[in-house]
Motif scaffolding. Structure first.
Motif, mmCIF file in Angstrom:
data_model
loop_
_atom_site.group_PDB
_atom_site.id
_atom_site.type_symbol
_atom_site.label_atom_id
_atom_site.label_comp_id
_atom_site.label_asym_id
_atom_site.label_seq_id
_atom_site.Cartn_x
_atom_site.Cartn_y
_atom_site.Cartn_z
ATOM 1 N N ILE A 184 5.829 4.706 43.707
ATOM 2 C CA ILE A 184 5.281 3.481 43.705
ATOM 3 C C ILE A 184 6.513 2.411 43.889
ATOM 4 O O ILE A 184 6.787 1.562 44.256
ATOM 5 C CB ILE A 184 4.397 2.979 42.625
ATOM 6 C CG1 ILE A 184 4.099 1.310 42.644
ATOM 7 C CG2 ILE A 184 4.766 3.313 41.432
ATOM 8 C CD1 ILE A 184 3.322 0.892 43.845
ATOM 9 N N LEU A 185 7.868 2.954 43.014
ATOM 10 C CA LEU A 185 8.823 2.054 43.045
ATOM 11 C C LEU A 185 9.568 1.950 44.300
ATOM 12 O O LEU A 185 10.395 1.348 44.595
ATOM 13 C CB LEU A 185 9.645 2.369 41.799
ATOM 14 C CG LEU A 185 9.087 2.185 40.502
ATOM 15 C CD1 LEU A 185 10.387 2.570 39.341
ATOM 16 C CD2 LEU A 185 8.508 1.011 40.255
ATOM 17 N N SER A 186 9.141 2.652 45.445
ATOM 18 C CA SER A 186 9.891 2.763 46.624
ATOM 19 C C SER A 186 9.396 1.229 47.204
ATOM 20 O O SER A 186 10.224 1.045 48.106
ATOM 21 C CB SER A 186 9.441 3.670 47.613
ATOM 22 O OG SER A 186 8.114 3.719 47.710
ATOM 23 N N TYR A 187 8.458 0.462 46.710
ATOM 24 C CA TYR A 187 8.148 -0.667 47.113
ATOM 25 C C TYR A 187 8.814 -2.098 46.176
ATOM 26 O O TYR A 187 8.646 -3.080 46.530
ATOM 27 C CB TYR A 187 6.654 -0.805 47.028
ATOM 28 C CG TYR A 187 6.009 -0.008 48.200
ATOM 29 C CD1 TYR A 187 5.762 -0.567 49.579
ATOM 30 C CD2 TYR A 187 5.471 1.204 47.648
ATOM 31 C CE1 TYR A 187 4.990 0.144 50.447
ATOM 32 C CE2 TYR A 187 4.924 1.937 48.627
ATOM 33 C CZ TYR A 187 4.548 1.544 49.778
ATOM 34 O OH TYR A 187 4.007 2.385 51.020
ATOM 35 N N SER A 188 9.548 -1.572 45.363
ATOM 36 C CA SER A 188 10.336 -2.480 44.353
ATOM 37 C C SER A 188 11.159 -3.482 45.376
ATOM 38 O O SER A 188 11.676 -3.037 46.298
ATOM 39 C CB SER A 188 11.199 -2.048 43.342
ATOM 40 O OG SER A 188 10.387 -0.963 42.466
ATOM 41 N N LYS A 189 10.892 -4.654 44.843
ATOM 42 C CA LYS A 189 11.928 -5.763 45.418
ATOM 43 C C LYS A 189 13.119 -5.993 44.785
ATOM 44 O O LYS A 189 14.276 -6.078 45.227
ATOM 45 C CB LYS A 189 11.076 -7.136 45.510
ATOM 46 C CG LYS A 189 9.971 -7.055 46.133
ATOM 47 C CD LYS A 189 9.159 -8.440 46.293
ATOM 48 C CE LYS A 189 8.043 -8.628 47.462
ATOM 49 N NZ LYS A 189 7.959 -9.873 47.771
ATOM 50 N N ASN A 190 13.259 -5.786 42.965
ATOM 51 C CA ASN A 190 14.266 -6.233 42.377
ATOM 52 C C ASN A 190 14.896 -5.073 41.711
ATOM 53 O O ASN A 190 15.779 -5.350 40.830
ATOM 54 C CB ASN A 190 13.686 -7.448 41.398
ATOM 55 C CG ASN A 190 13.225 -8.593 42.335
ATOM 56 O OD1 ASN A 190 14.160 -8.975 42.962
ATOM 57 N ND2 ASN A 190 12.462 -9.075 42.103
ATOM 58 N N SER A 191 14.196 -3.823 41.488
ATOM 59 C CA SER A 191 14.465 -2.814 40.700
ATOM 60 C C SER A 191 15.077 -1.570 41.905
ATOM 61 O O SER A 191 14.555 -1.421 42.603
ATOM 62 C CB SER A 191 13.468 -2.403 40.092
ATOM 63 O OG SER A 191 13.833 -0.937 39.180
#
Ligand code: 4NP
Length: 157
Positions: free
Chosen positions: A114-121
């Protein structure tokens, strides 16, 4: 046809029900509910039938998100039923991949962190909050809030 999204973690009582709740809240706010069907599941079965962990529910509720789902274990048929299978960490990723029996079916590309879609992390994994303190539950929601904005943007593009 609605796009079907499944969020997956280990116990399905902390991170993935939180992701399901955040996603539902965001599509409601953006009037996109007709476009999506969303669910969550765990790779383990210890908590099957239970509501989300009370600490996760309370932390989500403090942000206006009610978590109502009950834990279930992911099954092989979920790999074919859902369009996107979004996992919280690399252990979940490996566990979901191990369910694939029919290697001719191209389900691999549906499974993503899911964090492959992060904008800021720049974090790759959502840390498991189960054995930690309150900070971990807030961190889960902060990371998911950001990544799910990125996910929804990519899906409606
Ligand atoms: P989750 O957290 O995978 O985010 O739901 C956990 C919940 C329960 C356990 C581990 C992680 N457990 O070991 O019971």
């Amino acid at each position: 046809m609605a796009t079907k999204i499944l969020f997956v973690c280990l116990g399905n009582i902390c991170r993935s029900p939180a992701a399901e709740g955040v996603f539902k809240q965001k599509i409601k706010e953006r009037d996109l509910e007709k476009l999506f069907a969303v669910d969550s599941a765990g790779t383990g079965s210890w908590h099957v039938g239970n509501l989300a962990d009370p600490r996760m529910r309370e932390t989500a509720l403090s942000r206006g998100i009610e978590l109502t789902s009950r834990s279930r274990k992911i099954e092989e048929c979920d790999l074919y039923e859902f369009d996107y299978i979004l996992v919280m960490d690399n252990d979940n990723f490996d566990a979901v991949k191990s369910l694939i029996k029919d290697h001719r079916n191209p389900v691999n590309s549906k499974i993503k962190l899911i964090l492959s879609y992060s904008k800021n992390s720049k974090l790759e994994e959502v840390p498991d909050p189960y054995y930690g303190g309150q900070h971990g539950f807030d961190k889960v929601l902060d990371l998911l809030d950001d990544a799910i904005d990125g996910l929804i943007d990519s899906l409606i593009d």
